[in-house]
Design a protein around this motif. Structure first.
Motif: not given
Ligand SMILES: *Cc1c(COP(=O)(O)O)cnc(C)c1O
Length: 239
Positions: A38, A40, A61, A83, A169, A171, A210-211, A226-229, A235, A239
Motif C-alpha cells: 500500500v 498511499k 486509497n 482500497v 475484502m 479491514v 495489514m502491517s 495489504r501492507v503499507g507501514t 506515513r 491516509g
Molecule cells: C492504509 C491501508 C492499508 C495498509 O495499512 P498499514 O497498517 O500501513 O499496513 C491496508 N488496507 C487499507 C484499506 C488501507 O487503507
C-alpha cells in the motif's frame, strides 16, 4: 543503491519473512498469499523502486493521489488495487488505471464502476468489502457492506458488464466485538468467503491483514495481505 532503495529492500525482506513464517505456521504454501504494498502518501519514485525490488501489486486509497501516480508508473507492469472508500463521481477516473477495486460496498457504486469500465473498455476486478461489525443495512465506519448484504452485492457485481467478481475484502474492526480480535474477525470473513464461493466459484480472493495483523490474516486463510507501514515506513500524514 540509493539509501531509500536499501531501506525498502530491508523492509520488504522483513515483511517477506513474516509472511513466510505465518504460512509455515499455518501449514500453507507461500504461493497462496500475495503481498500487496500500500503506497498511499508515498511518491511514484517509491513505487518505481518497489517494482525494481520485485513488487508487482500496489494499492492506493485516494483517487486524486492514485491517478497521477499510476500515470507516472504506466511503463511498469504492476497490478493496481484501489482500497479506499470511493465516491461514485470518481469511478470513471479509477476505472482508467485500477485493475482491482477492493472497496465495493454499495449498489450505486457497482453501477458507476460498471458504466466506467464499459466506457474505458476495461475489465475491473471487484472485491466486496465486508464491514464485519456493521448492523444490517448499515455501512461500516471504514466503508464496507453489512454481512447480510454481501450476497446481494456480489450478485450485482457478477451481473454487471465490465466487472469481474474476485472475492471479499475486510479491514479488522477498530471497535465493537472484534476489537483486538483480528484473527476471529478474519475467520468470520473466511466463513463469508466460503458461502460466496458456493455461488461464485471463481471469486476466491480474500484480502485481509495489514502491517499489524498480517499473521492473523494468513492464519485465517487470506489470499492477499495489504501492507503499507511495514514496507514504506510510518506515513507522514493520515491516509
Ligand atoms: C492504509 C491501508 C492499508 C495498509 O495499512 P498499514 O497498517 O500501513 O499496513 C491496508 N488496507 C487499507 C484499506 C488501507 O487503507
Amino acid at each position: 543503491m540509493t539509501d531509500r532503495r536499501t531501506e525498502l529492500a530491508e523492509n520488504l525482506a522483513r515483511v517477506e519473512e513474516r509472511i513466510a513464517s505465518a504460512c509455515a505456521a499455518a501449514g500453507r504454501k507461500r504461493e497462496e498469499v500475495t503481498l500487496i504494498v500500500v503506497t498511499k502518501t508515498y511518491p511514484a519514485s517509491d513505487v518505481r523502486l518497489l517494482h525494481g525490488l520485485g513488487v508487482r501489486h500496489v494499492a492506493e486509497n485516494k483517487d486524486q493521489e492514485a491517478a497521477p501516480k499510476a500515470a507516472a508508473c504506466s511503463d511498469l507492469s504492476l497490478t493496481w488495487h484501489f482500497v479506499g472508500q470511493l465516491q461514485t463521481n470518481k469511478a470513471r477516473s479509477v476505472a482508467g488505471y485500477a485493475d482491482v477495486v477492493q472497496s465495493v460496498d454499495r449498489p450505486k457504486l457497482v453501477r458507476a464502476l460498471s458504466a466506467a469500465a464499459v466506457r474505458a473498455e476495461r475489465e475491473l476486478g471487484c472485491l466486496v468489502q465486508v464491514a464485519l461489525d456493521a448492523e444490517s443495512g448499515r455501512q461500516g465506519d471504514r466503508g464496507g457492506v453489512a454481512p447480510d448484504g454481501v450476497e446481494e452485492l456480489a450478485a450485482a457485481v457478477d451481473g454487471a458488464p465490465g466487472l469481474r467478481l474476485d472475492g471479499l475484502m475486510a479491514v479488522a474492526p477498530l471497535s465493537g466485538p472484534y476489537t483486538g480480535r483480528q484473527q476471529a474477525a478474519f475467520e468470520r470473513l473466511m466463513e463469508f468467503s466460503s458461502r460466496l464461493h458456493a455461488n461464485h466459484p471463481a471469486a476466491n480472493m480474500v484480502s485481509a491483514g495489514m502491517s499489524g495483523d498480517l499473521e492473523q490474516a494468513v492464519a485465517a486463510g487470506a489470499t492477499h495481505v495489504r501492507v503499507g507501514t511495514a514496507v514504506l515506513g510510518v506515513r507522514p500524514r493520515l491516509g
